[in-house]
Design a protein around this motif. Structure first.
Motif, PDB file in Angstrom:
ATOM      1  N   CYS A   1      65.214  38.856  12.766  1.00  0.00           N
ATOM      2  CA  CYS A   1      66.489  39.442  13.173  1.00  0.00           C
ATOM      3  C   CYS A   1      67.474  38.310  13.405  1.00  0.00           C
ATOM      4  CB  CYS A   1      66.321  40.288  14.438  1.00  0.00           C
ATOM      5  SG  CYS A   1      65.876  39.334  15.909  1.00  0.00           S
ATOM      6  N   ASP A   2      68.737  38.664  13.571  1.00  0.00           N
ATOM      7  CA  ASP A   2      69.731  37.638  13.859  1.00  0.00           C
ATOM      8  C   ASP A   2      69.588  37.169  15.307  1.00  0.00           C
ATOM      9  OD1 ASP A   2      70.779  37.726  11.319  1.00  0.00           O
ATOM     10  OD2 ASP A   2      72.336  39.188  11.836  1.00  0.00           O
ATOM     11  N   GLY A   3      70.092  35.993  15.566  1.00  0.00           N
ATOM     12  CA  GLY A   3      70.055  35.454  16.915  1.00  0.00           C
ATOM     13  C   GLY A   3      71.366  34.798  17.262  1.00  0.00           C
ATOM     14  N   VAL A   4      71.334  33.913  18.227  1.00  0.00           N
ATOM     15  CA  VAL A   4      72.523  33.202  18.687  1.00  0.00           C
ATOM     16  C   VAL A   4      72.240  31.712  18.559  1.00  0.00           C
ATOM     17  CG1 VAL A   4      74.039  32.744  20.642  1.00  0.00           C
ATOM     18  CG2 VAL A   4      73.134  35.043  20.295  1.00  0.00           C
ATOM     19  N   THR A   5      73.126  31.003  17.911  1.00  0.00           N
ATOM     20  CA  THR A   5      72.939  29.568  17.723  1.00  0.00           C
ATOM     21  C   THR A   5      74.147  28.814  18.259  1.00  0.00           C
ATOM     22  OG1 THR A   5      73.900  29.673  15.500  1.00  0.00           O
ATOM     23  CG2 THR A   5      71.504  29.903  15.674  1.00  0.00           C
ATOM     24  N   GLY A   6      73.945  27.551  18.492  1.00  0.00           N
ATOM     25  CA  GLY A   6      75.051  26.692  18.889  1.00  0.00           C
ATOM     26  C   GLY A   6      75.498  26.841  20.325  1.00  0.00           C
ATOM     27  N   VAL A   7      74.648  27.425  21.185  1.00  0.00           N
ATOM     28  CA  VAL A   7      75.013  27.580  22.587  1.00  0.00           C
ATOM     29  C   VAL A   7      74.640  26.296  23.331  1.00  0.00           C
ATOM     30  CG1 VAL A   7      74.675  28.913  24.691  1.00  0.00           C
ATOM     31  CG2 VAL A   7      74.661  30.067  22.476  1.00  0.00           C
ATOM     32  N   GLU A   8      75.622  25.624  23.850  1.00  0.00           N
ATOM     33  CA  GLU A   8      75.380  24.393  24.598  1.00  0.00           C
ATOM     34  C   GLU A   8      75.871  24.598  26.026  1.00  0.00           C
ATOM     35  OE1 GLU A   8      76.870  20.897  22.776  1.00  0.00           O
ATOM     36  OE2 GLU A   8      75.965  21.319  20.820  1.00  0.00           O
ATOM     37  N   ARG A   9      74.939  24.731  26.936  1.00  0.00           N
ATOM     38  CA  ARG A   9      75.304  24.965  28.326  1.00  0.00           C
ATOM     39  C   ARG A   9      75.545  23.641  29.038  1.00  0.00           C
ATOM     40  NH1 ARG A   9      71.529  28.614  32.050  1.00  0.00           N
ATOM     41  NH2 ARG A   9      69.945  27.326  31.065  1.00  0.00           N
ATOM     42  N   PRO A  10      76.672  23.506  29.739  1.00  0.00           N
ATOM     43  CA  PRO A  10      76.898  22.273  30.507  1.00  0.00           C
ATOM     44  C   PRO A  10      75.752  22.046  31.483  1.00  0.00           C
ATOM     45  CG  PRO A  10      78.908  23.594  30.397  1.00  0.00           C
ATOM     46  CD  PRO A  10      77.803  24.434  29.824  1.00  0.00           C
ATOM     47  N   PRO A  11      75.162  20.857  31.494  1.00  0.00           N
ATOM     48  CA  PRO A  11      73.965  20.633  32.312  1.00  0.00           C
ATOM     49  C   PRO A  11      74.209  20.703  33.813  1.00  0.00           C
ATOM     50  CG  PRO A  11      74.723  18.580  31.325  1.00  0.00           C
ATOM     51  CD  PRO A  11      75.521  19.676  30.691  1.00  0.00           C
ATOM     52  N   ASP A  12      75.483  20.618  34.252  1.00  0.00           N
ATOM     53  CA  ASP A  12      75.746  20.599  35.687  1.00  0.00           C
ATOM     54  C   ASP A  12      76.041  21.981  36.258  1.00  0.00           C
ATOM     55  OD1 ASP A  12      78.091  20.802  34.270  1.00  0.00           O
ATOM     56  OD2 ASP A  12      79.272  19.562  35.644  1.00  0.00           O
TER      57      ASP A  12
ATOM     58  N   GLY B   1      77.147  33.829  27.574  1.00  0.00           N
ATOM     59  CA  GLY B   1      77.007  32.915  26.457  1.00  0.00           C
ATOM     60  C   GLY B   1      75.753  33.103  25.641  1.00  0.00           C
ATOM     61  N   TYR B   2      74.742  33.799  26.233  1.00  0.00           N
ATOM     62  CA  TYR B   2      73.474  33.909  25.507  1.00  0.00           C
ATOM     63  C   TYR B   2      72.864  35.305  25.520  1.00  0.00           C
ATOM     64  CZ  TYR B   2      68.852  32.817  23.708  1.00  0.00           C
ATOM     65  OH  TYR B   2      67.718  32.804  22.947  1.00  0.00           O
ATOM     66  N   LEU B   3      72.543  35.857  26.686  1.00  0.00           N
ATOM     67  CA  LEU B   3      71.747  37.085  26.726  1.00  0.00           C
ATOM     68  C   LEU B   3      72.467  38.281  26.093  1.00  0.00           C
ATOM     69  CD1 LEU B   3      70.094  36.878  30.266  1.00  0.00           C
ATOM     70  CD2 LEU B   3      69.158  36.192  28.052  1.00  0.00           C
ATOM     71  N   VAL B   4      73.729  38.502  26.436  1.00  0.00           N
ATOM     72  CA  VAL B   4      74.452  39.638  25.865  1.00  0.00           C
ATOM     73  C   VAL B   4      74.724  39.432  24.382  1.00  0.00           C
ATOM     74  CG1 VAL B   4      76.603  40.953  25.947  1.00  0.00           C
ATOM     75  CG2 VAL B   4      75.403  40.395  28.076  1.00  0.00           C
ATOM     76  N   PRO B   5      75.239  38.269  23.943  1.00  0.00           N
ATOM     77  CA  PRO B   5      75.387  38.064  22.497  1.00  0.00           C
ATOM     78  C   PRO B   5      74.070  38.161  21.738  1.00  0.00           C
ATOM     79  CG  PRO B   5      76.655  36.423  23.710  1.00  0.00           C
ATOM     80  CD  PRO B   5      75.816  37.153  24.714  1.00  0.00           C
ATOM     81  N   LEU B   6      72.965  37.703  22.359  1.00  0.00           N
ATOM     82  CA  LEU B   6      71.666  37.803  21.700  1.00  0.00           C
ATOM     83  C   LEU B   6      71.285  39.261  21.485  1.00  0.00           C
ATOM     84  CD1 LEU B   6      69.091  36.319  20.677  1.00  0.00           C
ATOM     85  CD2 LEU B   6      68.160  36.626  22.978  1.00  0.00           C
ATOM     86  N   ALA B   7      71.527  40.104  22.476  1.00  0.00           N
ATOM     87  CA  ALA B   7      71.207  41.525  22.332  1.00  0.00           C
ATOM     88  C   ALA B   7      72.017  42.156  21.202  1.00  0.00           C
ATOM     89  CB  ALA B   7      71.465  42.248  23.647  1.00  0.00           C
ATOM     90  N   ASP B   8      73.304  41.867  21.150  1.00  0.00           N
ATOM     91  CA  ASP B   8      74.145  42.400  20.067  1.00  0.00           C
ATOM     92  C   ASP B   8      73.639  41.935  18.707  1.00  0.00           C
ATOM     93  OD1 ASP B   8      76.169  44.016  21.322  1.00  0.00           O
ATOM     94  OD2 ASP B   8      77.070  42.189  22.122  1.00  0.00           O
ATOM     95  N   ALA B   9      73.260  40.662  18.621  1.00  0.00           N
ATOM     96  CA  ALA B   9      72.808  40.116  17.340  1.00  0.00           C
ATOM     97  C   ALA B   9      71.461  40.692  16.922  1.00  0.00           C
ATOM     98  CB  ALA B   9      72.720  38.591  17.436  1.00  0.00           C
ATOM     99  N   MET B  10      70.559  40.894  17.886  1.00  0.00           N
ATOM    100  CA  MET B  10      69.214  41.350  17.573  1.00  0.00           C
ATOM    101  C   MET B  10      69.139  42.833  17.225  1.00  0.00           C
ATOM    102  SD  MET B  10      66.769  39.431  20.405  1.00  0.00           S
ATOM    103  CE  MET B  10      65.249  40.110  19.683  1.00  0.00           C
ATOM    104  N   ALA B  11      70.048  43.627  17.750  1.00  0.00           N
ATOM    105  CA  ALA B  11      69.913  45.091  17.679  1.00  0.00           C
ATOM    106  C   ALA B  11      69.692  45.632  16.265  1.00  0.00           C
ATOM    107  CB  ALA B  11      71.116  45.756  18.337  1.00  0.00           C
ATOM    108  N   PRO B  12      70.469  45.229  15.252  1.00  0.00           N
ATOM    109  CA  PRO B  12      70.205  45.781  13.905  1.00  0.00           C
ATOM    110  C   PRO B  12      68.801  45.433  13.399  1.00  0.00           C
ATOM    111  CG  PRO B  12      72.381  44.765  13.994  1.00  0.00           C
ATOM    112  CD  PRO B  12      71.682  44.381  15.252  1.00  0.00           C
ATOM    113  N   GLY B  13      68.337  44.217  13.661  1.00  0.00           N
ATOM    114  CA  GLY B  13      67.006  43.835  13.222  1.00  0.00           C
ATOM    115  C   GLY B  13      65.918  44.589  13.960  1.00  0.00           C
ATOM    116  N   VAL B  14      66.130  44.862  15.247  1.00  0.00           N
ATOM    117  CA  VAL B  14      65.160  45.649  16.002  1.00  0.00           C
ATOM    118  C   VAL B  14      65.087  47.059  15.440  1.00  0.00           C
ATOM    119  CG1 VAL B  14      64.607  46.619  18.260  1.00  0.00           C
ATOM    120  CG2 VAL B  14      65.432  44.266  18.096  1.00  0.00           C
ATOM    121  N   ARG B  15      66.244  47.635  15.138  1.00  0.00           N
ATOM    122  CA  ARG B  15      66.264  48.991  14.564  1.00  0.00           C
ATOM    123  C   ARG B  15      65.539  49.012  13.214  1.00  0.00           C
ATOM    124  NH1 ARG B  15      69.103  53.969  14.903  1.00  0.00           N
ATOM    125  NH2 ARG B  15      68.032  55.281  13.376  1.00  0.00           N
ATOM    126  N   ALA B  16      65.765  48.003  12.389  1.00  0.00           N
ATOM    127  CA  ALA B  16      65.089  47.946  11.085  1.00  0.00           C
ATOM    128  C   ALA B  16      63.583  47.778  11.266  1.00  0.00           C
ATOM    129  CB  ALA B  16      65.657  46.790  10.257  1.00  0.00           C
TER     130      ALA B  16
END
Length: 399
Positions: A55-66, A79-94
């Motif tokens: 399925c699709d995922g999320v790439t290029g997420v760079e979290r400030p270390p501080d 920056g990650y969990l919600v965009p990941l869910a949106d990206a994954m959903a079509p692949g999960v359905r398939a």
């Protein structure tokens, strides 16, 4: 025979607990498949023959270390969990359409698994790779809790059933918590659907070549690790650890994991071995203490072996897990960003030489192993799958 579809984020710490459960279900004759944005990672951890839907995922997420506290949590979600869910959903359905599971097993941070299953009226179970959500961590932050609910409501409107009401982090059917009340504490969440099964510990593929003969039976042994996701933040902390360990070289030997290469690797050093990766599970069976970032998997794997800890949480769920360790008596907490060699060394001396922490770790070891782990989790999932199969049976007409 039932079919189980595991939906996981591409994170080692979230896949590993599910690996043992999936293996147990397969051994019992059930069908098992996975959905992940990194199929190669799943196959590396679960075996080359694992059935994985991409399925699709999320790439290029760079979290400030501080980032710390609520700001770090907000970044994680936005920056990650919600965009990941949106990206994954079509692949999960398939994957659901292709595999036709009886049960979807959704990681607690793979919201797409829960929401797609809800939309398709499939029973789903939560795989909780960390116990942080089972505490009252947000009780003193009502605005943060309300903000999280708003994000989940918006996400449900996009990929789930808009009329649904279940929190996608907590299935109303079954929640597999890979911990125990003895660690989570007396205020941990309870409910008919929640099953504390303890850590899911399974054999993992490991790279050969670790120098087991290097370990000195005459000295206490310490493992230092900050996990696989903290190489960007760990340089100063690892340097303080190295100094503290060398100060104790007459009585302590250490393996220090440095995946980011912030320290010079050692070859002939007989006191500290610095490596980018180690076979953690077999090594934990041989060490006397662990210094770590308080990642849930590392903590539970150490306590599974009855090993006390010095915990230095960095972010996300780690402060909550660190508090659980301290409250259970199995370790000492130090400040990741400000710890100095004397404070770190004193904490290490305490967990190595004062018996109370080792005794508490031994009690947790017993609780973990009694809880059942992957075997117990698979049994709970089987029951949920059996109910689904019965629902599919044709019903006799009533006259």
């Amino acid at each position: 025979m039932s079919g189980f579809l595991f939906v996981v984020p591409p994170l080692v710490g979230h896949i590993n607990p599910a690996v043992g459960v999936a293996a147990e279900l397969t051994a019992r004759g059930h069908r098992v498949a996975w959905v992940c944005a990194d199929p190669d990672l799943v196959r590396r951890l679960a075996g080359a023959d694992a059935d994985v839907f991409a399925c699709d995922g999320v790439t290029g997420v760079e979290r400030p270390p501080d980032l710390r506290g609520p700001e770090a949590l907000k970044f994680l979600w936005e920056g990650y969990l919600v965009p990941l869910a949106d990206a994954m959903a079509p692949g999960v359905r398939a994957a659901v359409d292709g595999f036709r599971p009886d049960v979807v097993v959704a990681d607690q941070q793979a919201f797409a698994g829960a929401l797609v299953a809800e939309r398709l009226r499939l029973p789903w179970a939560t795989s909780a790779a960390t116990s942080a959500e089972f505490t009252d961590a947000y009780d003193g932050m009502p605005r943060v809790a309300a903000w999280l609910r708003e994000r989940l409501t918006e996400l449900r409107g996009r990929i789930g059933d808009p009329s649904g009401t279940a929190d996608p982090r907590f299935s109303p059917h079954l929640v597999l918590a890979f911990s125990t009340p003895e660690l989570v504490g007396p205020t941990g969440k309870k409910g008919e659907a929640i099953r504390y099964v303890g850590p899911s510990i399974a054999d993992r593929p490991t790279e050969p070549g670790f120098p087991w003969e290097w370990l000195d039976p005459g000295r206490a042994k310490v493992l230092v690790t900050l996990g696989t996701a903290n190489a960007d933040a760990g340089g100063r902390f690892l340097a303080e650890c190295l100094t503290a360990l060398r100060e104790r070289a007459d009585r302590v030997q250490a393996v220090l994991v440095d995946p980011g290469g912030t320290l010079a690797e050692t070859g002939g050093d007989k006191d500290v071995l610095i490596l980018p990766a180690v076979p953690q599970l077999p090594l934990l069976a041989r060490v006397d203490a662990v210094i770590c970032h308080s990642g849930h998997n590392t903590v539970c794997e150490a306590l599974w072996h009855g090993v006390p800890l010095v915990v230095a949480p960095i972010r996300d769920d780690q402060p909550v897990v660190a508090a659980q360790v301290v409250e259970a008596g199995a370790g000492i907490r130090v400040r990741f960003g400000r710890v100095t060699e004397p404070r770190l060394g004193a904490a290490l001396d305490t967990v190595l030489h004062e018996p109370a922490h080792r005794e508490a770790a031994a009690r947790l070891r017993t609780a973990f192993r009694t809880a059942g782990g992957a075997h117990a989790a698979a049994t709970h999932l089987e029951r949920l799958g059996t109910g689904r199969r019965h629902d599919r049976q044709p019903r006799a007409e009533t006259r």
